[in-house]
Design an enzyme around this catalytic site. Structure first.
Site, PDB file in Angstrom:
ATOM      1  CG  HIS A   1      -1.918   0.656   1.511  1.00  0.00           C
ATOM      2  ND1 HIS A   1      -1.398   2.356   1.301  1.00  0.00           N
ATOM      3  CD2 HIS A   1      -2.997   0.864   1.691  1.00  0.00           C
ATOM      4  CE1 HIS A   1      -2.601   2.938   1.609  1.00  0.00           C
ATOM      5  NE2 HIS A   1      -3.549   2.064   2.214  1.00  0.00           N
TER       6      HIS A   1
ATOM      7  CD  GLU B   1      -3.298   1.470  -1.417  1.00  0.00           C
ATOM      8  OE1 GLU B   1      -3.880  -0.062  -1.116  1.00  0.00           O
ATOM      9  OE2 GLU B   1      -4.479   2.047  -1.114  1.00  0.00           O
TER      10      GLU B   1
HETATM   11  C1  BG6 Z   1      -6.921   2.394   0.649  1.00  0.00           C
HETATM   12  C2  BG6 Z   1      -8.212   2.200   0.532  1.00  0.00           C
HETATM   13  O1  BG6 Z   1      -6.232   1.063   0.624  1.00  0.00           O
HETATM   14  O2  BG6 Z   1      -6.651   2.581   2.223  1.00  0.00           O
HETATM   15  C3  BG6 Z   1      -8.966   3.849   1.592  1.00  0.00           C
HETATM   16  O3  BG6 Z   1      -8.723   2.283  -0.535  1.00  0.00           O
HETATM   17  C4  BG6 Z   1      -8.416   3.509   3.157  1.00  0.00           C
HETATM   18  O4  BG6 Z   1     -10.215   2.958   1.625  1.00  0.00           O
HETATM   19  C5  BG6 Z   1      -6.507   3.825   2.958  1.00  0.00           C
HETATM   20  O5  BG6 Z   1      -9.032   4.229   3.366  1.00  0.00           O
HETATM   21  C6  BG6 Z   1      -6.154   4.136   3.944  1.00  0.00           C
HETATM   22  O6  BG6 Z   1      -6.251   3.039   5.291  1.00  0.00           O
HETATM   23  P1  BG6 Z   1      -5.786   2.827   6.478  1.00  0.00           P
HETATM   24  O7  BG6 Z   1      -6.773   1.922   7.147  1.00  0.00           O
HETATM   25  O8  BG6 Z   1      -4.704   2.636   7.047  1.00  0.00           O
HETATM   26  O9  BG6 Z   1      -6.567   4.207   7.143  1.00  0.00           O
END
Ligand code: BG6
Length: 303
Positions: A171, A275
């Protein structure tokens, strides 16, 4: 529990790979070689920074409000989402994006590549806590090779007698000049699930530009994509294998305000997530005794 001193003894490469303990007690690996600098937190095997020597500005973005806290994900860098991406399919109380990013990993191996890049391999440390969330005979290793390019290999091994399915993502948050001056190429013609305000299927027509919250899972795509940045005058190339989904995410003003950890002022404008994933219908079945590997490779070049 490893100590920084023990890690330096076993895996340190004087000046090129050094381990230390952060003020909050988390262990951090600092990489510095002729080609790049990089930082990785052992909790989550979370790459926090990468800057090739050719670049005046880091390529991987870390929020200036990022906190290193036991059991919490770090905002920015390259969180490892595994063994599920997004919300858990049936258990709403289970952590978003799985647990790999918030539990300790341990060092397995380190070394220098022939060209001078630094390599380290970590393995997720299983515990009663992780088995309670996901009771499968799985091993998860991440290898990071940091040099002028950044390569990450995420290997899932099924050493049990039954198949299991995973969804996953590397990510990565990329540093850009400004979200309004960035675009993403390589996904034209791909179908995506648009997660803003529900979940609808649409098809990408041309280059992606940003003018509001964007949260999309592009499916059935193995394509390389690129972030083109008119302000920093660079292109970040994102190549991958073993990945059939690409997620593109920017929170924009309101969601950034709600999240509260994206850095001031307007830190969210200086990042975009691209990602490399296997999500939704691209879940991966890992057969008993088999392995599945997701690889990404990033490099920056003048635009
Ligand atoms: C992304 C999602 O991959 O991650 C989003 O598609 C999400 O919906 C974002 O808000 C961040 O996620 P987190 O759990 O790290 O706040």
């Amino acid at each position: 529990m490893d100590t920084a001193q023990e890690l330096n003894r076993q895996f340190g490469i004087g000046g090129r790979l050094d381990f230390s303990e952060d003020a909050g007690g988390l262990l951090v690996a600092q990489i510095g070689n002729e080609q790049a600098t990089a930082t990785l937190c052992l909790q989550g095997a979370h790459l926090m920074a990468w800057q090739p020597k050719s670049q005046a500005v880091p390529v991987v973005w870390l929020s200036n409000d990022a906190k290193l806290l036991p059991g919490k994900s770090i905002r920015g860098g390259a969180p490892v989402c595994w063994p599920w991406f997004g919300a858990h399919a049936s258990e709403s109380a289970f952590p978003a994006h799985g647990y790999a990013r918030t539990v300790p990993w341990r060092m397995l191996e380190s070394g220098s590549e022939p060209g001078g890049a630094t390599r380290l391999t970590l393995r997720l440390a299983e515990s009663d806590q992780t088995r309670a969330l996901w009771p499968h005979d799985a091993r998860l290793d991440l290898t990071v090779i940091a040099g002028e390019t950044l390569r990450m290999e995420l290997v899932t091994e099924n050493f049990g007698a039954a198949d299991f399915a995973i969804t996953e993502a590397l990510h990565t948050y990329f540093r850009i000049g400004d979200i309004g001056a960035a675009r993403i190429t390589g996904l034209s013609g791909c179908d995506y699930w648009d997660k803003v305000g529900g979940s609808t299927l649409a098809r990408q027509d041309g280059t992606i530009r940003f003018a509001g919250e964007t949260d999309r899972v592009y499916v059935n795509t193995t394509a390389e994509c690129a972030i083109e940045d008119d302000l920093l005058k660079r292109r970040i190339r994102i190549a991958k294998s073993g990945s059939r989904s690409t997620v593109v995410w920017t929170p924009w003003t309101e969601k950034a305000k709600r999240m509260g950890d994206l850095g001031q002022p307007d830190g969210w404008r200086e990042m975009v997530c691209v990602e490399s994933a296997n999500a939704l219908e691209n879940a991966v079945n890992v057969a008993a005794g088999a392995r599945h590997t997701l690889v990404v490779e990033y490099r920056a070049e003048p635009l």
